[in-house]
Structures are given as C-alpha cells and as structure tokens.
Design an enzyme around this catalytic site. Structure first.
Site, PDB file in Angstrom:
ATOM      1  N   GLY A  46       0.838  -1.186   0.000  1.00 28.49           N
ATOM      2  CA  GLY A  46       0.000   0.000   0.000  1.00 28.49           C
ATOM      3  C   GLY A  46       0.874   1.237   0.000  1.00 28.49           C
ATOM      4  N   GLN A  51       3.008   9.951   0.982  1.00 28.61           N
ATOM      5  CA  GLN A  51       4.309   9.273   1.100  1.00 28.61           C
ATOM      6  C   GLN A  51       5.248   9.583  -0.067  1.00 28.61           C
ATOM      7  OE1 GLN A  51       2.331   5.310   2.093  1.00 28.61           O
ATOM      8  NE2 GLN A  51       4.252   5.133   3.218  1.00 28.61           N
ATOM      9  N   CYS A  88       5.353  -0.227   7.367  1.00 30.05           N
ATOM     10  CA  CYS A  88       5.070   0.927   6.531  1.00 30.05           C
ATOM     11  C   CYS A  88       6.334   1.256   5.746  1.00 30.05           C
ATOM     12  CB  CYS A  88       4.683   2.100   7.420  1.00 30.05           C
ATOM     13  SG  CYS A  88       4.354   3.623   6.518  1.00 30.05           S
ATOM     14  N   LEU A  89       6.197   1.548   4.470  1.00 26.19           N
ATOM     15  CA  LEU A  89       7.367   1.879   3.652  1.00 26.19           C
ATOM     16  C   LEU A  89       8.079   3.140   4.161  1.00 26.19           C
ATOM     17  CD1 LEU A  89       6.132   1.148   0.007  1.00 26.19           C
ATOM     18  CD2 LEU A  89       7.596  -0.272   1.468  1.00 26.19           C
ATOM     19  N   HIS A 130      -4.825   1.252   7.204  1.00 25.32           N
ATOM     20  CA  HIS A 130      -3.480   1.803   7.414  1.00 25.32           C
ATOM     21  C   HIS A 130      -3.250   2.984   6.457  1.00 25.32           C
ATOM     22  CE1 HIS A 130       1.079   1.412   7.857  1.00 25.32           C
ATOM     23  NE2 HIS A 130       0.966   2.112   6.749  1.00 25.32           N
ATOM     24  N   GLU A 131      -3.597   2.782   5.200  1.00 23.49           N
ATOM     25  CA  GLU A 131      -3.401   3.849   4.201  1.00 23.49           C
ATOM     26  C   GLU A 131      -4.340   5.021   4.472  1.00 23.49           C
ATOM     27  OE1 GLU A 131      -0.765   3.710   2.553  1.00 23.49           O
ATOM     28  OE2 GLU A 131      -0.405   1.588   2.938  1.00 23.49           O
ATOM     29  N   HIS A 134      -2.881   7.428   6.829  1.00 19.57           N
ATOM     30  CA  HIS A 134      -1.869   8.336   6.261  1.00 19.57           C
ATOM     31  C   HIS A 134      -2.496   9.652   5.808  1.00 19.57           C
ATOM     32  CE1 HIS A 134       1.976   6.280   6.152  1.00 19.57           C
ATOM     33  NE2 HIS A 134       1.438   5.172   5.675  1.00 19.57           N
TER      34      HIS A 134
HETATM   35 CO    CO Z   1       2.267   3.289   5.674  1.00 23.52          CO
END
Ligand code: CO
Length: 155
Positions: A46, A51, A88-89, A130-131, A134
């Site tokens: 995701g 991001q 998370c990236l 989760h996304e 953000h």
């Molecule tokens: Co994330």
C-alpha cells in the site's frame, strides 16, 4: 511512469492532513501510476500520496493481485478486531503489532471520479485502514501496541 521519492519518518509532511482531490484529471492518473511503480519497487502492499510528497486524499492498496485506487475515501462501517503485524514503507527498521477492525466498508472515488464502494476483511482491511490513516497524518506507530519481534513476523 516514474518512480517517485519516498518520504521517511521524520519528514513533517507525513504528519499533515491531506486535502480532498478536486480534479480527476490526467495529473491524478499520472500520480496513481507513479505510486504503483513506486510501491512495486519497494515491495509494499500500500502507498498513500503523501508518502511521495503529494498532500492529496488518495492511496493505493494491492490485494487479491489487483491494485485498488482509492480517492477521497470515507469509512462507512467497521466490524470486529484483529491484532496483527504491520509495517510501513515510510518507517524503516521495524514493524509493529496493531489492532485494527477485521472488516471495513469504504466509499470512495476511482481515478475518473466515479463513486465506488468496497468491502474488505482481514489483512486487506488492515491495509485499507493503514493507508486511510496516512491521509490524516497518522502512522501505525501511533496505534502500535508494541514493536513486532522476529517471532511475530514469522507467524
Ligand atoms: Co504506511
């Protein structure tokens, strides 16, 4: 398509609230395509627009071998709870144990501005939520029960 620069923890933009998408134009399509390429390059499941430095309420999630594009989402309903490992990236080095709803129903728009709804459960529901976080500047760290150990990640 081009891979975009990924923002990492400590970057103030990650804590900002993203703004609704108002133009469903070619630029949005390009952003989403670039996000997909970036997500694949980093092997994520995701990625939110913030991001890659774009404060728009848009994200992508890979589930069932398909990439879902979610614009201006609203959470309509959640159900149950599951505790699981997530990462998370934008957060390097560790993952966390986080409680999330087991099921979610989302209302959103696709890249052409068409209204859509979607039901997800299990790990996919976790990814969609989760996304979603953000978009409000929330990271899994804010909800984490504890850091995940190697044992947790293996399970
Ligand atoms: Co994330």
């Amino acid at each position: 398509m081009a891979r975009r620069n990924l923002l990492k923890l400590g970057e103030p933009l990650l804590r900002k609230k993203s703004k609704p998408v108002t133009n469903f134009d070619g630029r949005l399509g390009e952003l989403l395509d670039d996000m997909a390429e970036t997500m694949k390059a980093y092997e994520g499941m995701g990625l939110a627009a913030v991001q890659v430095g774009v404060l728009k309420r848009a994200y992508i999630v890979e589930a069932d071998k398909k990439i879902y594009e979610i614009i201006n989402p609203e959470i309509i309903k959640t159900n149950g709870e599951l505790i699981d490992v997530e990462g998370c990236l934008s957060v390097e080095g560790y993952r966390g144990i986080v409680a999330r709803p087991e099921k979610v129903t989302l209302k959103f728009f696709d890249r052409h501005g068409e209204p859509m709804t979607l039901d997800a459960e299990g790990y996919a529901a976790r990814a969609f939520l989760h996304e979603y976080d953000h978009l409000d500047g929330v990271l899994f760290l804010d909800k984490m029960i504890r850091k995940a150990t190697d044992e947790d990640v293996k399970e």
